[in-house]
Design a protein around this motif. Structure first.
Motif, PDB file in Angstrom:
ATOM      1  N   MET A   1      17.174  46.083  27.736  1.00 30.77           N
ATOM      2  CA  MET A   1      16.886  45.401  28.987  1.00 30.77           C
ATOM      3  C   MET A   1      15.724  46.115  29.671  1.00 30.77           C
ATOM      4  O   MET A   1      15.641  47.340  29.670  1.00 30.77           O
ATOM      5  N   ASP A   2      14.856  45.351  30.240  1.00 31.70           N
ATOM      6  CA  ASP A   2      13.736  45.850  31.027  1.00 31.70           C
ATOM      7  C   ASP A   2      14.258  46.787  32.127  1.00 31.70           C
ATOM      8  O   ASP A   2      15.296  46.529  32.736  1.00 31.70           O
ATOM      9  N   GLN A   3      13.553  47.894  32.370  1.00 36.78           N
ATOM     10  CA  GLN A   3      13.990  48.881  33.360  1.00 36.78           C
ATOM     11  C   GLN A   3      14.125  48.271  34.760  1.00 36.78           C
ATOM     12  O   GLN A   3      15.073  48.555  35.490  1.00 36.78           O
ATOM     13  N   THR A   4      13.176  47.433  35.124  1.00 35.05           N
ATOM     14  CA  THR A   4      13.223  46.777  36.428  1.00 35.05           C
ATOM     15  C   THR A   4      14.484  45.932  36.554  1.00 35.05           C
ATOM     16  O   THR A   4      15.163  45.956  37.580  1.00 35.05           O
ATOM     17  N   LEU A   5      14.815  45.204  35.501  1.00 36.58           N
ATOM     18  CA  LEU A   5      16.027  44.380  35.524  1.00 36.58           C
ATOM     19  C   LEU A   5      17.281  45.243  35.572  1.00 36.58           C
ATOM     20  O   LEU A   5      18.294  44.838  36.135  1.00 36.58           O
ATOM     21  N   GLY A   6      17.216  46.432  35.027  1.00 40.59           N
ATOM     22  CA  GLY A   6      18.337  47.361  35.119  1.00 40.59           C
ATOM     23  C   GLY A   6      18.610  47.763  36.554  1.00 40.59           C
ATOM     24  O   GLY A   6      19.769  47.808  36.998  1.00 40.59           O
ATOM     25  N   TYR A   7      17.558  48.044  37.295  1.00 37.18           N
ATOM     26  CA  TYR A   7      17.717  48.362  38.721  1.00 37.18           C
ATOM     27  C   TYR A   7      18.251  47.154  39.486  1.00 37.18           C
ATOM     28  O   TYR A   7      19.108  47.289  40.358  1.00 37.18           O
ATOM     29  N   LEU A   8      17.755  45.977  39.158  1.00 38.54           N
ATOM     30  CA  LEU A   8      18.226  44.773  39.824  1.00 38.54           C
ATOM     31  C   LEU A   8      19.703  44.541  39.513  1.00 38.54           C
ATOM     32  O   LEU A   8      20.488  44.229  40.408  1.00 38.54           O
ATOM     33  N   ARG A   9      20.081  44.712  38.270  1.00 39.39           N
ATOM     34  CA  ARG A   9      21.482  44.534  37.869  1.00 39.39           C
ATOM     35  C   ARG A   9      22.392  45.491  38.642  1.00 39.39           C
ATOM     36  O   ARG A   9      23.427  45.093  39.169  1.00 39.39           O
ATOM     37  N   GLU A  10      21.986  46.732  38.719  1.00 44.86           N
ATOM     38  CA  GLU A  10      22.777  47.721  39.441  1.00 44.86           C
ATOM     39  C   GLU A  10      22.922  47.347  40.920  1.00 44.86           C
ATOM     40  O   GLU A  10      24.004  47.447  41.506  1.00 44.86           O
ATOM     41  N   THR A  11      21.839  46.897  41.521  1.00 47.86           N
ATOM     42  CA  THR A  11      21.865  46.489  42.925  1.00 47.86           C
ATOM     43  C   THR A  11      22.745  45.263  43.114  1.00 47.86           C
ATOM     44  O   THR A  11      23.564  45.205  44.036  1.00 47.86           O
ATOM     45  N   LEU A  12      22.606  44.283  42.239  1.00 46.59           N
ATOM     46  CA  LEU A  12      23.398  43.052  42.355  1.00 46.59           C
ATOM     47  C   LEU A  12      24.888  43.297  42.152  1.00 46.59           C
ATOM     48  O   LEU A  12      25.712  42.525  42.655  1.00 46.59           O
ATOM     49  N   SER A  13      25.237  44.362  41.464  1.00 50.40           N
ATOM     50  CA  SER A  13      26.655  44.648  41.255  1.00 50.40           C
ATOM     51  C   SER A  13      27.376  44.861  42.584  1.00 50.40           C
ATOM     52  O   SER A  13      28.595  44.683  42.662  1.00 50.40           O
TER      53      SER A  13
ATOM     54  N   ILE B   1      15.377  47.321  49.292  1.00 54.28           N
ATOM     55  CA  ILE B   1      14.149  48.109  49.162  1.00 54.28           C
ATOM     56  C   ILE B   1      14.053  49.094  50.319  1.00 54.28           C
ATOM     57  O   ILE B   1      13.732  50.274  50.119  1.00 54.28           O
ATOM     58  N   LYS B   2      14.338  48.626  51.518  1.00 56.97           N
ATOM     59  CA  LYS B   2      14.318  49.500  52.695  1.00 56.97           C
ATOM     60  C   LYS B   2      15.316  50.641  52.533  1.00 56.97           C
ATOM     61  O   LYS B   2      15.003  51.803  52.815  1.00 56.97           O
ATOM     62  N   TYR B   3      16.509  50.310  52.081  1.00 54.10           N
ATOM     63  CA  TYR B   3      17.534  51.330  51.877  1.00 54.10           C
ATOM     64  C   TYR B   3      17.082  52.373  50.847  1.00 54.10           C
ATOM     65  O   TYR B   3      17.248  53.576  51.052  1.00 54.10           O
ATOM     66  N   ALA B   4      16.495  51.913  49.746  1.00 48.82           N
ATOM     67  CA  ALA B   4      16.011  52.839  48.712  1.00 48.82           C
ATOM     68  C   ALA B   4      14.945  53.768  49.284  1.00 48.82           C
ATOM     69  O   ALA B   4      14.939  54.974  48.991  1.00 48.82           O
ATOM     70  N   LYS B   5      14.066  53.248  50.106  1.00 45.86           N
ATOM     71  CA  LYS B   5      13.030  54.085  50.724  1.00 45.86           C
ATOM     72  C   LYS B   5      13.644  55.101  51.680  1.00 45.86           C
ATOM     73  O   LYS B   5      13.220  56.254  51.712  1.00 45.86           O
ATOM     74  N   GLU B   6      14.637  54.667  52.454  1.00 49.01           N
ATOM     75  CA  GLU B   6      15.310  55.585  53.374  1.00 49.01           C
ATOM     76  C   GLU B   6      15.997  56.716  52.621  1.00 49.01           C
ATOM     77  O   GLU B   6      16.077  57.842  53.110  1.00 49.01           O
ATOM     78  N   GLU B   7      16.482  56.408  51.419  1.00 47.40           N
ATOM     79  CA  GLU B   7      17.151  57.399  50.588  1.00 47.40           C
ATOM     80  C   GLU B   7      16.165  58.184  49.719  1.00 47.40           C
ATOM     81  O   GLU B   7      16.584  58.979  48.872  1.00 47.40           O
ATOM     82  N   LYS B   8      14.877  57.948  49.932  1.00 48.46           N
ATOM     83  CA  LYS B   8      13.804  58.624  49.185  1.00 48.46           C
ATOM     84  C   LYS B   8      13.855  58.325  47.680  1.00 48.46           C
ATOM     85  O   LYS B   8      13.462  59.131  46.852  1.00 48.46           O
ATOM     86  N   ASP B   9      14.360  57.142  47.343  1.00 45.98           N
ATOM     87  CA  ASP B   9      14.408  56.704  45.950  1.00 45.98           C
ATOM     88  C   ASP B   9      13.230  55.760  45.720  1.00 45.98           C
ATOM     89  O   ASP B   9      13.388  54.539  45.656  1.00 45.98           O
ATOM     90  N   GLU B  10      12.054  56.347  45.617  1.00 44.81           N
ATOM     91  CA  GLU B  10      10.829  55.556  45.486  1.00 44.81           C
ATOM     92  C   GLU B  10      10.793  54.746  44.186  1.00 44.81           C
ATOM     93  O   GLU B  10      10.249  53.646  44.167  1.00 44.81           O
ATOM     94  N   LYS B  11      11.377  55.272  43.137  1.00 47.85           N
ATOM     95  CA  LYS B  11      11.395  54.539  41.863  1.00 47.85           C
ATOM     96  C   LYS B  11      12.190  53.235  42.010  1.00 47.85           C
ATOM     97  O   LYS B  11      11.738  52.172  41.614  1.00 47.85           O
ATOM     98  N   ARG B  12      13.383  53.332  42.603  1.00 47.02           N
ATOM     99  CA  ARG B  12      14.206  52.140  42.821  1.00 47.02           C
ATOM    100  C   ARG B  12      13.484  51.155  43.742  1.00 47.02           C
ATOM    101  O   ARG B  12      13.451  49.958  43.484  1.00 47.02           O
ATOM    102  N   ALA B  13      12.909  51.665  44.817  1.00 42.77           N
ATOM    103  CA  ALA B  13      12.179  50.797  45.750  1.00 42.77           C
ATOM    104  C   ALA B  13      11.051  50.076  45.029  1.00 42.77           C
ATOM    105  O   ALA B  13      10.852  48.868  45.214  1.00 42.77           O
ATOM    106  N   HIS B  14      10.318  50.796  44.199  1.00 42.40           N
ATOM    107  CA  HIS B  14       9.202  50.192  43.460  1.00 42.40           C
ATOM    108  C   HIS B  14       9.697  49.113  42.490  1.00 42.40           C
ATOM    109  O   HIS B  14       9.125  48.019  42.428  1.00 42.40           O
ATOM    110  N   GLU B  15      10.728  49.420  41.741  1.00 43.15           N
ATOM    111  CA  GLU B  15      11.234  48.468  40.746  1.00 43.15           C
ATOM    112  C   GLU B  15      11.793  47.204  41.408  1.00 43.15           C
ATOM    113  O   GLU B  15      11.551  46.094  40.941  1.00 43.15           O
ATOM    114  N   LEU B  16      12.527  47.368  42.499  1.00 39.43           N
ATOM    115  CA  LEU B  16      13.050  46.192  43.202  1.00 39.43           C
ATOM    116  C   LEU B  16      11.926  45.384  43.831  1.00 39.43           C
ATOM    117  O   LEU B  16      11.978  44.155  43.865  1.00 39.43           O
ATOM    118  N   ASN B  17      10.899  46.067  44.290  1.00 39.13           N
ATOM    119  CA  ASN B  17       9.744  45.374  44.862  1.00 39.13           C
ATOM    120  C   ASN B  17       9.016  44.546  43.800  1.00 39.13           C
ATOM    121  O   ASN B  17       8.469  43.489  44.113  1.00 39.13           O
TER     122      ASN B  17
END
Length: 83
Positions: free
Chosen positions: A1-13, A60-76
């Motif tokens: 699975m594409d890495q970006t879709l992995g982040y989306l899947r985790e978020t959607l859970s 995305i806002k939450y990921a940025k607040e948590e300093k998770d720039e990778k997650r924020a980028h992938e969800l964006n």
């Protein structure tokens, strides 16, 4: 699975208990064989796109607040494809 879709899947859970569309999108993501986020987004219906347009900015806002720039980028990456 594409890495970006992995982040989306985790978020959607986190949205599979409600009836606002998260469960259907999560199922579609789990059952499909998508090679990229673009391919996945093209398979969404209007209701699913509306749901993601509301949910993703918050996540995305939450990921940025948590300093998770990778997650924020992938969800964006997904969010930008919805337009």
């Amino acid at each position: 699975m594409d890495q970006t879709l992995g982040y989306l899947r985790e978020t959607l859970s986190n949205y599979t208990d409600d009836h606002s569309g998260g469960k259907n999108i999560y199922r579609k993501l789990m059952e499909g064989q998508y090679s990229s986020e673009g391919e996945f987004v093209r398979q969404l219906d209007q209701k699913e796109i509306i749901f993601l347009n509301k949910m993703l900015p918050k996540e995305i806002k939450y990921a940025k607040e948590e300093k998770d720039e990778k997650r924020a980028h992938e969800l964006n990456e997904v969010f930008e494809l919805l337009f």
